[in-house]
Motif scaffolding. Sequence first.
Motif, PDB file in Angstrom:
ATOM      1  N   TYR A 199       0.828  -1.213   0.000  1.00  0.00           N
ATOM      2  CA  TYR A 199       0.000   0.000   0.000  1.00  0.00           C
ATOM      3  C   TYR A 199       0.861   1.261   0.000  1.00  0.00           C
ATOM      4  O   TYR A 199       0.634   2.186  -0.799  1.00  0.00           O
ATOM      5  CB  TYR A 199      -0.920   0.007   1.224  1.00  0.00           C
ATOM      6  N   ASN A 200       1.858   1.301   0.874  1.00  0.00           N
ATOM      7  CA  ASN A 200       2.697   2.505   0.976  1.00  0.00           C
ATOM      8  C   ASN A 200       3.464   2.764  -0.315  1.00  0.00           C
ATOM      9  O   ASN A 200       3.602   3.919  -0.745  1.00  0.00           O
ATOM     10  CB  ASN A 200       3.669   2.362   2.144  1.00  0.00           C
ATOM     11  N   VAL A 204       1.071   4.212  -2.989  1.00  0.00           N
ATOM     12  CA  VAL A 204       0.776   5.629  -2.746  1.00  0.00           C
ATOM     13  C   VAL A 204       1.989   6.493  -3.055  1.00  0.00           C
ATOM     14  O   VAL A 204       1.875   7.551  -3.688  1.00  0.00           O
ATOM     15  CB  VAL A 204       0.317   5.834  -1.288  1.00  0.00           C
ATOM     16  N   ARG A 205       3.168   6.062  -2.626  1.00  0.00           N
ATOM     17  CA  ARG A 205       4.394   6.838  -2.852  1.00  0.00           C
ATOM     18  C   ARG A 205       4.700   6.961  -4.350  1.00  0.00           C
ATOM     19  O   ARG A 205       5.066   8.039  -4.834  1.00  0.00           O
ATOM     20  CB  ARG A 205       5.552   6.182  -2.109  1.00  0.00           C
ATOM     21  N   ARG A 210       2.532   6.766  -6.734  1.00  0.00           N
ATOM     22  CA  ARG A 210       1.500   7.594  -7.362  1.00  0.00           C
ATOM     23  C   ARG A 210       1.853   9.071  -7.229  1.00  0.00           C
ATOM     24  O   ARG A 210       1.755   9.827  -8.196  1.00  0.00           O
ATOM     25  CB  ARG A 210       0.140   7.324  -6.705  1.00  0.00           C
ATOM     26  N   LYS A 211       2.293   9.477  -6.045  1.00  0.00           N
ATOM     27  CA  LYS A 211       2.666  10.879  -5.830  1.00  0.00           C
ATOM     28  C   LYS A 211       3.900  11.266  -6.644  1.00  0.00           C
ATOM     29  O   LYS A 211       4.028  12.417  -7.065  1.00  0.00           O
ATOM     30  CB  LYS A 211       2.908  11.128  -4.338  1.00  0.00           C
TER      31      LYS A 211
END
Length: 213
Positions: A61-62, A65-66, A68-69
Amino acid sequence: MRRYELSDFEWSVIQPHLPNKVRGVARVDDRKVLNGILWRFRTGSPWADVPDRYGPYTTCYNRFVRWRKAGVWDRLLAAVSKAFDGEIIMIDSSCVRVHQHAATAKKGGVDDGCMGRSRGGLTTKIHALVDAEGRPVDLVLTAGQAHDGKPAVAMLDVLQPDAILLADRAYDSSHSRPGGAARRMGKHPAEENPNRQLPLQRMGLQACVRVSR
């Protein structure tokens, strides 16, 4: 190789575009984590149900998200699109309703957030270019009222000579005529009326099959 996991060829396309600056403790293998992320989205399961063979679900998950940013997913999709060499490709679009909270967004700005008014209300249009098995080659978001042919100009640039394109009438228009794909694949004959519809075969494609809605 398990279901939903990357093949060796797919991994060879993706690996060069992943972040490679590692600081501190060595991170979990990128291929393993990426397979876990793909498993989660292909199955529709919660993150907590990601199998242990892909590492801790919090890591999956992390990292999702990382990345994606950091724009990593955009780079990966661009790399996959560039590596595509199939002979059959399909293009179409679909409108989705914008969440009700977005109705209060500031209007009149330069960035419309890919939201616009259409017959379905406030919508976003998803334009998808996929291969013969329905796997995405390119995805573009526009406001809901945008014509299908406009973003297709850039999306069809990945087509190879003698490719077979499956599309409906929305893409059989003069919007597609001046694109890079048209210039690369073949010349257009002179037209008495440049505003009338032009068949996609004149882009140099081997065939165009219209799929009626």
